[in-house]
Design an enzyme around this catalytic site. Structure first.
Site, PDB file in Angstrom:
ATOM      1  N   ASN A 177       5.825 -17.850  18.432  1.00  6.71           N
ATOM      2  CA  ASN A 177       4.485 -18.439  17.347  1.00  6.71           C
ATOM      3  C   ASN A 177       4.863 -20.024  17.704  1.00  6.71           C
ATOM      4  O   ASN A 177       6.636 -20.275  17.763  1.00  6.71           O
ATOM      5  CB  ASN A 177       5.247 -17.622  15.912  1.00  6.71           C
ATOM      6  N   TRP A 178       4.232 -20.463  18.656  1.00 10.95           N
ATOM      7  CA  TRP A 178       4.386 -21.420  19.369  1.00 10.95           C
ATOM      8  C   TRP A 178       4.151 -23.079  17.874  1.00 10.95           C
ATOM      9  O   TRP A 178       4.573 -24.353  18.251  1.00 10.95           O
ATOM     10  CB  TRP A 178       3.409 -22.354  20.263  1.00 10.95           C
ATOM     11  N   LYS A 179       3.666 -22.590  17.353  1.00 12.50           N
ATOM     12  CA  LYS A 179       3.780 -23.724  15.828  1.00 12.50           C
ATOM     13  C   LYS A 179       2.814 -24.774  16.600  1.00 12.50           C
ATOM     14  O   LYS A 179       2.144 -24.252  18.169  1.00 12.50           O
ATOM     15  CB  LYS A 179       4.912 -23.854  15.894  1.00 12.50           C
ATOM     16  N   GLY A 235      13.952 -21.675  11.845  1.00 15.21           N
ATOM     17  CA  GLY A 235      14.520 -23.219  12.458  1.00 15.21           C
ATOM     18  C   GLY A 235      15.785 -23.771  11.825  1.00 15.21           C
ATOM     19  O   GLY A 235      16.063 -24.999  12.208  1.00 15.21           O
ATOM     20  N   SER A 295      14.839 -17.335  13.353  1.00 11.92           N
ATOM     21  CA  SER A 295      16.375 -18.191  14.751  1.00 11.92           C
ATOM     22  C   SER A 295      16.503 -16.529  15.292  1.00 11.92           C
ATOM     23  O   SER A 295      17.604 -16.258  15.653  1.00 11.92           O
ATOM     24  CB  SER A 295      17.338 -18.450  14.171  1.00 11.92           C
ATOM     25  N   GLY A 344      10.333 -18.128  17.319  1.00 11.16           N
ATOM     26  CA  GLY A 344       9.812 -19.868  16.521  1.00 11.16           C
ATOM     27  C   GLY A 344      10.830 -19.756  18.291  1.00 11.16           C
ATOM     28  O   GLY A 344      10.070 -20.896  19.670  1.00 11.16           O
ATOM     29  N   GLY A 345      10.859 -21.241  17.774  1.00 13.03           N
ATOM     30  CA  GLY A 345      12.261 -22.150  18.668  1.00 13.03           C
ATOM     31  C   GLY A 345      12.466 -21.655  20.431  1.00 13.03           C
ATOM     32  O   GLY A 345      12.063 -22.003  21.232  1.00 13.03           O
TER      33      GLY A 345
HETATM   34  P1  PGA Z   1      12.144 -20.047  14.338  1.00 12.48           P
HETATM   35  O1  PGA Z   1      11.096 -19.272  13.807  1.00 12.48           O
HETATM   36  O2  PGA Z   1      12.530 -18.947  15.924  1.00 12.48           O
HETATM   37  O3  PGA Z   1      12.423 -21.336  15.144  1.00 12.48           O
HETATM   38  O4  PGA Z   1      13.035 -19.065  13.171  1.00 12.48           O
HETATM   39  C1  PGA Z   1      10.896 -18.033  13.289  1.00 12.48           C
HETATM   40  C2  PGA Z   1       9.406 -18.259  12.935  1.00 12.48           C
HETATM   41  O5  PGA Z   1       8.951 -19.308  12.119  1.00 12.48           O
HETATM   42  O6  PGA Z   1       8.131 -17.402  12.823  1.00 12.48           O
END
Ligand code: PGA
Length: 257
Positions: A9-11, A174, A214, A235-236
């Site tokens: 998920n690149w956001k 995150g 995370s 995400g990250g």
């Molecule tokens: P993160 O995000 O891996 O940066 O914690 C995960 C997500 O929001 O799907």
């Protein structure tokens, strides 16, 4: 047999040209394997460039990060399921905790978005998760089943065959503080039981339930070691080719391929 899914998920990261450069590197890494499924969810503006760079027939799938529940109309700034389909999306993330917290999405809206995805044959990745306060108060099970009830009520098992669920504790997103597998696994079991009770044992056995929050190359194997965890929503760590590719490699190793 549930094929593990690794979804990035690149956001709100990467312009269309940055995304194309990233996708070129993904292609060079030749990350594909029949043993796992890999999906990327770029911002809407980068879907087309990523799709073209990956090439037709790429086994890396595309996802939208959100959608509107109507197909078209006077909804300034919104994107519909047919628009995502037309750009080659197979998946769409729905109900991410950032959408819930920052954009006021409740389970009723999420249900309408799921209906739109099902109507158009898009596979939703439905995110559920509790806040830290809710976990500390011992309300995790209640919150998760409440979110599932509120968003999935009224759908047929045949529609839900398209569904993937991502358990994403809000406090782990995150923050660099992933849940431990010992914290995540019971929630995955709760979700599976819910599917079994409300629909069928076979739906509960075929639905993939991902962990998100995370996830890194360092911790992904500890999640995937559990039969309950069918992949990761990242995400990250999906924003650098190196770490995303490592996560996909480790997921593939889990399958013995
Ligand atoms: P993160 O995000 O891996 O940066 O914690 C995960 C997500 O929001 O799907």
């Amino acid at each position: 047999m549930r094929i593990p899914l690794i979804a990035g998920n690149w956001k709100m990261n990467k312009t269309a040209s940055e995304a194309a450069a990233f996708a070129r590197e993904l292609v060079q890494r030749n990350m594909t394997s029949p043993a796992i499924e890999i999906v990327v969810a770029p911002p809407f503006t980068a879907l087309d460039s990523v799709r073209h760079t990956l090439g037709t027939g790429s086994s890396i799938g595309l996802a939208g990060q959100n959608l509107h529940w109507e197909d078209r109309g006077a909804y300034t700034g919104e994107i519909s399921a047919p628009m995502l389909k037309d750009l080659g999306c197979r998946y769409v993330i729905i109900g991410h905790s950032e959408r819930r917290a920052l954009f006021g999405e409740g389970d009723d809206v999420i249900q309408k978005k799921l209906a739109a995805a099902f109507r158009h044959g898009l596979k939703p990745i439905l995110c559920v998760g509790e806040s830290l306060g809710q976990r500390e108060a011992g309300h995790t099970t209640e919150i998760i089943t409440g979110q599932l009830k509120g968003s999935l009520a009224g759908f047929e098992a045949s529609q839900l065959a398209l569904l993937t669920i991502a358990y994403e504790p809000v406090w782990a997103i995150g923050t660099g503080k992933a849940a431990s597998p010992e914290q995540a696994i019971p929630v995955h079991r709760t979700i599976r039981q819910f599917l079994q009770q409300q629909w069928s044992g076979s739906l509960s056995q075929t639905t993939r339930i991902l962990y998100g929050g995370s996830v890194t190359p360092q911790n992904v194997s500890s999640f995937l070691a559990s039969e309950e965890i069918d992949g990761a929503l990242v995400g990250g760590a999906c924003l650098q080719v190196e770490s995303f590719a490592s996560i996909a490699d480790l997921a593939q190793k889990r399958t013995g391929h």
